[in-house]
Scaffold this active site. Structure first.
Site, PDB file in Angstrom:
ATOM      1  CD  GLU A 220      -2.991  -0.993   0.143  1.00  0.00           C
ATOM      2  OE1 GLU A 220      -3.060   0.027  -0.566  1.00  0.00           O
ATOM      3  OE2 GLU A 220      -3.720  -1.988  -0.043  1.00  0.00           O
TER       4      GLU A 220
ATOM      5  CG  ASN B  42      -0.725   5.203  -1.069  1.00  0.00           C
ATOM      6  OD1 ASN B  42      -1.547   4.868  -1.919  1.00  0.00           O
ATOM      7  ND2 ASN B  42      -1.015   5.250   0.220  1.00  0.00           N
TER       8      ASN B  42
ATOM      9  NE  ARG C  80      -5.442   3.552  -6.570  1.00  0.00           N
ATOM     10  CZ  ARG C  80      -4.826   2.466  -7.004  1.00  0.00           C
ATOM     11  NH1 ARG C  80      -4.675   2.245  -8.298  1.00  0.00           N
ATOM     12  NH2 ARG C  80      -4.358   1.598  -6.143  1.00  0.00           N
TER      13      ARG C  80
END
Ligand SMILES: Nc1ncnc2c1ncn2[C@@H]1O[C@H](COP(=O)(O)OP(=O)(O)OP(=O)(O)O)[C@@H](O)[C@H]1O
Ligand SMILES: [Mg+2]
Lengths: 115, 140
Positions: B47, B51, B105
């Site tokens: 994650e 990002n 997203r």
């Protein structure tokens, strides 16, 4: 990834294998959207049985596909997910947007018959 | 008081997401994690790295750094980029918030990191970059 059409249910069945991250999601998205347009399917069934890893990029990819099926009056079904994957599916509320089932048959019964 | 550390720097391309989380998993093997703990660490690292690639560098050229350290039975990972930065960190951490809704997203990255790690700290400056520090105690 493997795709086939279940004509009876107007469902595109998508068998995803390996790791479903941002990198993989981009390719799946492209193939699924192309096949949806080409075949005229209105439902998508994601078989996650062979998925060994999934993060929020997989959630986003499936959410995006459920927008497409909703517009067509159809539904997304997700089945065969491991417990770890089920955990992030419910954390994100994806289970309220799509039908989460143990098998394709269960999912179709639950989703398509209600549509 | 056992200690180990590592540092990995790689270009912000999406195929390095898998590389980074695989290295993170290999790094903590010596702590003898359970299958679930391994999966949680891999997901949280994935994650943060994703990002940096998507939001920090907007899928353009850049460099992402992952540092890991082990102290006793606790592992800490720091993932940092020199990208766009975050203007409102509190809002960014809210479940379902995304700065890129057009990109499909789900806005769940930070929420997943928080659920899978014991602590998650975010430092960021607009135009300078972002640094995410997360730790987890691994007890078999
Ligand atoms: N490294 C970063 N650089 C710049 N902005 C970031 C960074 N990390 C997170 N953000 C901002 O915080 C928001 C929330 O991040 P989070 O990971 O929770 O959701 P997302 O990435 O938008 O969606 P998802 O992770 O579900 O795919 C992002 O949309 C982005 O605006
Ligand atoms: Mg994210």
């Amino acid at each position: 990834m493997e795709l086939y059409l279940s004509g009876k249910y107007r469902a595109l069945v998508v068998r995803v294998a390996g790791e479903l991250d941002h990198h993989a999601a981009a390719g799946i998205k492209e193939s699924v959207d192309r096949e949806m347009a080409r075949t005229g399917a209105v439902n998508i069934a994601f078989d996650l049985g062979a998925v060994t890893f999934m993060d929020s990029s997989g959630i986003g990819m499936i959410m995006g596909r459920s927008k497409i099926t909703s517009a067509l009056g159809g539904r997304v079904i997700v089945y065969g997910a491991s417990d770890n994957i089920k955990r992030i599916i419910s954390m994100s509320g994806l289970n309220r947007l799509v039908t989460v089932a143990e098998s394709l048959e269960d999912g179709l019964k639950e989703a398509v018959c209600n549509v | 008081m056992y200690k180990n550390s590592m540092r990995l720097e790689f270009p912000a391309s999406s195929d390095n997401e898998r590389f980074a989380r695989t290295v993170a998993a290999a790094f903590i093997l010596e702590l003898d994690p359970t299958v679930d703990q391994l999966s949680e660490i891999k997901t949280a690292v994935s994650e943060a790295v994703t990002n940096s690639i998507i939001h920090g560098y907007d899928n353009e050229y850049g460099s992402v750094t992952m540092e890991g350290s082990i102290f006793d039975d606790t592992v800490e990972f720091v993932i940092s980029d020199d990208g766009a930065g975050i203007s409102d960190i509190r809002r960014a951490r809210e479940p379902l918030f995304t700065g890129k809704p057009e990109m499909e997203r789900s806005g769940m990255g930070f929420t997943i990191m928080e659920a899978f790690m014991d602590s998650v700290e975010v430092e960021s400056e607009v135009g300078k970059g972002t640094r995410v520090t997360m730790s987890k105690r691994i007890s078999g």
